[in-house]
Design an enzyme around this catalytic site. Structure first.
Site, PDB file in Angstrom:
ATOM      1  N   ASP A 257       0.849  -1.330  -0.045  1.00 28.09           N
ATOM      2  CA  ASP A 257       0.106   0.053  -0.124  1.00 28.09           C
ATOM      3  C   ASP A 257       0.849   1.162  -0.010  1.00 28.09           C
ATOM      4  OD1 ASP A 257       0.962   0.330   2.481  1.00 28.09           O
ATOM      5  OD2 ASP A 257      -0.803   0.204   3.472  1.00 28.09           O
ATOM      6  N   SER A 258       0.172   2.301   0.008  1.00 24.68           N
ATOM      7  CA  SER A 258       0.987   3.726  -0.232  1.00 24.68           C
ATOM      8  C   SER A 258       1.206   4.313   1.212  1.00 24.68           C
ATOM      9  CB  SER A 258       0.196   4.646  -1.131  1.00 24.68           C
ATOM     10  OG  SER A 258      -0.797   5.027  -0.545  1.00 24.68           O
ATOM     11  N   GLY A 259       0.755   4.098   2.175  1.00 20.67           N
ATOM     12  CA  GLY A 259       0.714   4.586   3.418  1.00 20.67           C
ATOM     13  C   GLY A 259      -0.481   5.465   3.580  1.00 20.67           C
TER      14      GLY A 259
ATOM     15  N   TYR B 299      -3.542   4.900   4.140  1.00 18.83           N
ATOM     16  CA  TYR B 299      -4.310   4.455   5.183  1.00 18.83           C
ATOM     17  C   TYR B 299      -3.856   4.612   6.288  1.00 18.83           C
ATOM     18  CZ  TYR B 299      -7.527   1.885   7.694  1.00 18.83           C
ATOM     19  OH  TYR B 299      -8.587   1.102   8.613  1.00 18.83           O
TER      20      TYR B 299
ATOM     21  N   ASP C 109      -2.643   8.269  -1.979  1.00 13.49           N
ATOM     22  CA  ASP C 109      -3.864   9.107  -1.968  1.00 13.49           C
ATOM     23  C   ASP C 109      -4.359   9.408  -0.459  1.00 13.49           C
ATOM     24  OD1 ASP C 109      -4.205   6.215  -0.818  1.00 13.49           O
ATOM     25  OD2 ASP C 109      -6.136   6.060  -1.136  1.00 13.49           O
TER      26      ASP C 109
ATOM     27  N   GLN D 295     -11.420   7.292  -5.231  1.00  5.60           N
ATOM     28  CA  GLN D 295     -11.826   7.653  -3.741  1.00  5.60           C
ATOM     29  C   GLN D 295     -13.144   8.121  -4.064  1.00  5.60           C
ATOM     30  OE1 GLN D 295     -11.045   7.119  -0.663  1.00  5.60           O
ATOM     31  NE2 GLN D 295      -8.800   6.396  -0.980  1.00  5.60           N
TER      32      GLN D 295
ATOM     33  N   ASP E 246      -7.636  -7.351   0.481  1.00  5.21           N
ATOM     34  CA  ASP E 246      -6.781  -7.582   1.795  1.00  5.21           C
ATOM     35  C   ASP E 246      -7.355  -7.128   3.013  1.00  5.21           C
ATOM     36  OD1 ASP E 246      -6.317  -4.562   1.246  1.00  5.21           O
ATOM     37  OD2 ASP E 246      -5.359  -4.934   3.106  1.00  5.21           O
TER      38      ASP E 246
ATOM     39  N   HIS F 137      -5.295 -21.008  10.337  1.00  3.50           N
ATOM     40  CA  HIS F 137      -6.652 -21.559  10.440  1.00  3.50           C
ATOM     41  C   HIS F 137      -7.501 -20.563   9.460  1.00  3.50           C
ATOM     42  CE1 HIS F 137     -10.836 -22.792  10.399  1.00  3.50           C
ATOM     43  NE2 HIS F 137     -10.911 -21.466  10.745  1.00  3.50           N
TER      44      HIS F 137
END
Lengths: 376, 376
Positions: free
Chosen positions: B92-94, B96, B146, B194, B271, B340
């Site tokens: 990811d780009s950071g 989040y 983003d 977005q 993810d 699991h």
């Protein structure tokens, strides 16, 4: 349940043997990984079997009694079935844990009253009760209920305590005579030598224990803070008295060097939380010395964890990666270090066994002890 | 770096495809286990490969930037070599993580200034900088920088933020045009849609993103607290606009039901920390519903963890044993539950892929969503 002495080292008192249990053979010398509460911390049973490959592991009666408790273990059909481990298991008697509780227990002739470290509830362990607990757990080797004396310990206390441990031993034996196997297989009972760091007490205790004719014998109350030289002196004195044709188990020992030195004195079995606990703190044992993987010096060392190591973690991870996992507080770091250390300990005792068979143990031991002492 | 659309489900917008990366093929639909800081928590890389078997995993640029840092990753030759994972990786780009820092960051047109959650030090992420970080990490799929808007978010803010995300996208693209591959293989760049929960913004953003002709496209800013119905409405609207012949990645989603519903809408990649984080809290996902393994009801349930499960933990451990490990706070419990849950998630997307190929996805999805909602 029988012990066969297979080899004797010409240059020391080291021996190689084979102890048969209901859950397979135990090749000695052996190190038993500690699975306190039905788990060797951070290690899957499958990894333990396939990577570390010990013939036997250890469980702690005190911890298993508190969690999951005997009802659950009996319902499962014993600890082997409960945790999914089909090789041999040894359980201690709780004597050491009771000793560790110090302020939270009261020792009397009848037994020990103690406070649970989990919820503060009160419990009583007597020799008879502890035999029943170990029957419910169903270990292949079960231990006498003893008092583990602290270090230092005054002579009078050590002597009185030793006699009580002997009386408790007799109560354990009397109780076991009355009860049949619980899960259809026999359990081997080992009595425990005490006597603190007093040679005469140790010798008297070893003679008393030897007189019982048990299938195996243990040495307790060492590795509780005394200098290594005192430990070796006591182990040596006791091994000289305990029967040669029975396995000798030195409880709670120790560093790799401690293990090799005691093998040289005639000890066959060991257990210790050191490889697992120190692993969780980032300390690795290797044949070249110890590594503190948290040190910045490993930050960009992209060589394998231990080129000599036998487990997959030694080949598949680098020192830099493991150092990062510890720095980032990722649990995988503890898992990797634990597997490495257990793999190293088991490899060490397997190699010791090999050297004993070849008659070259003594010189090899001296070289290894020097090497392993270094800090890398 | 190419995507082949292999099957389209007749009863929904679900698709099955194949995305080629420099580190092997990614079969879609796919769930990517989250390896935040170069480790899927509690899981050995070997177990991940052999038991969970994902074609691709995810790393977090923000976390990797702080630890181990770019110097170490570059010295190692990138994240694949550093952590010993030779299949595909997406970073990811950071965006989040920066959003999660809320009080500890300041967003401006130039980029984001934020305070490290580890030592409080200040750092700046700009679109250009984040591209460089992801080049140093060397992931196969890298994400645009983003702004992830919160939920709820007022329309004006969402609109302004969307436009800034678009401008940041252009800066990412401009930067990437100037730089060659760092480690001798290409990296696929995915822009991110977005627009919060506003359909018109989502559509405008999807059109802008689609116009860039990237090899894959992502949908961000969902699964941040909005009702599932809003998430589905947005994903549906966006999938209708994003090109059909490129993979679509819905970031940070979700529950097993969320995943199946979004697959039905045309999403290919997912993810989420849910299978791993919830595992560490004792929650198991199964095809029959969820299990809180800490409940006393499992205390004496000696049946296998999940008879339908595909990993060794499903066969080798019982519910009673896992319940005990959680009760005793043994880390092995978290390891077992994590394996699991990841095994279940990957099996679920593999089965979805199979059903799409057979043309029976829609009915199967409805049945599974109903079942998996139960609490066992």
């Amino acid at each position: 349940m029988s012990f066969t002495l297979e080899h004797k080292d010409p240059g020391s008192s080291a021996r190689a043997g084979l102890f048969q249990t209901a859950h397979g053979p135990v090749h000695t010398p052996i190190f038993m990984p500690v699975g306190t509460v039905a788990s060797v911390k951070g290690v899957h049973q499958r990894e333990l079997r396939e990577e570390v490959d010990p013939d036997i592991i250890l469980g702690n009666t005190y911890h298993l009694y508190l969690r999951p408790g005997m009802d659950i273990l009996e319902a499962a059909g014993g600890l082997h079935a409960f945790m999914g481990w089909d090789r041999a298991i040894l359980t201690d008697s709780g004597g050491y844990q009771v000793y560790s509780l110090s302020a939270n227990r009261k020792i009397k002739e009848e037994g020990v009253k103690f406070k649970s470290h989990i919820d503060g509830s009160y419990h009583v362990f007597t020799p008879e009760r502890v035999m029943e607990l170990q029957r419910s757990i169903g270990a292949d080797i079960i231990m006498a209920f003893d008092e583990c004396t602290p270090y230092p310990c005054d002579y009078k206390y050590a002597e009185r305590s030793m006699h009580m441990t002997h009386r408790w031993l007799d109560r354990c034996l009397e109780h076991l005579e009355k009860v049949p196997p619980k899960y259809g297989y026999g359990q081997s009972f080992f009595p425990i030598v005490q006597g603190s760091t007093y040679k005469d007490l140790r010798e008297r205790s070893a003679e008393y224990i030897a007189s019982k004719g048990a299938v195996g014998n243990a040495i307790g109350g060492l590795s509780v803070g005394e200098p290594a030289e005192e430990m070796y002196a006591m182990a040596g004195a006791v091994c000289a008295i305990l029967p040669e044709d029975k396995p000798r188990y030195l409880m709670g020992v120790g560093t790799p060097a401690n293990i090799l030195e005691n093998i040289a004195l005639g000890v066959d079995m060991f257990d210790c939380v050191m490889p697992t606990r120190n692993a969780r703190n980032g300390m690795l044992f290797t044949s070249e010395g110890t590594i503190n993987i948290k040190n910045k010096k490993w930050e960009a060392d992209f060589s394998p964890l231990d080129p000599e190591g036998r487990t997959f973690v030694d080949r598949e991870y680098t020192r830099a990666y493991l150092r990062h996992l510890f720095a980032a507080n990722e649990y995988l770091g503890k898992q990797i270090a634990t597997l490495h250390n257990l793999g190293f300990y088991l490899q060490l005792v397997r190699e010791a066994r090999q050297k004993i068979a070849e008659g070259t143990f003594a010189a090899w031991k001296d070289k290894m002890v020097r090497q392993m002492d270094k800090r890398l």
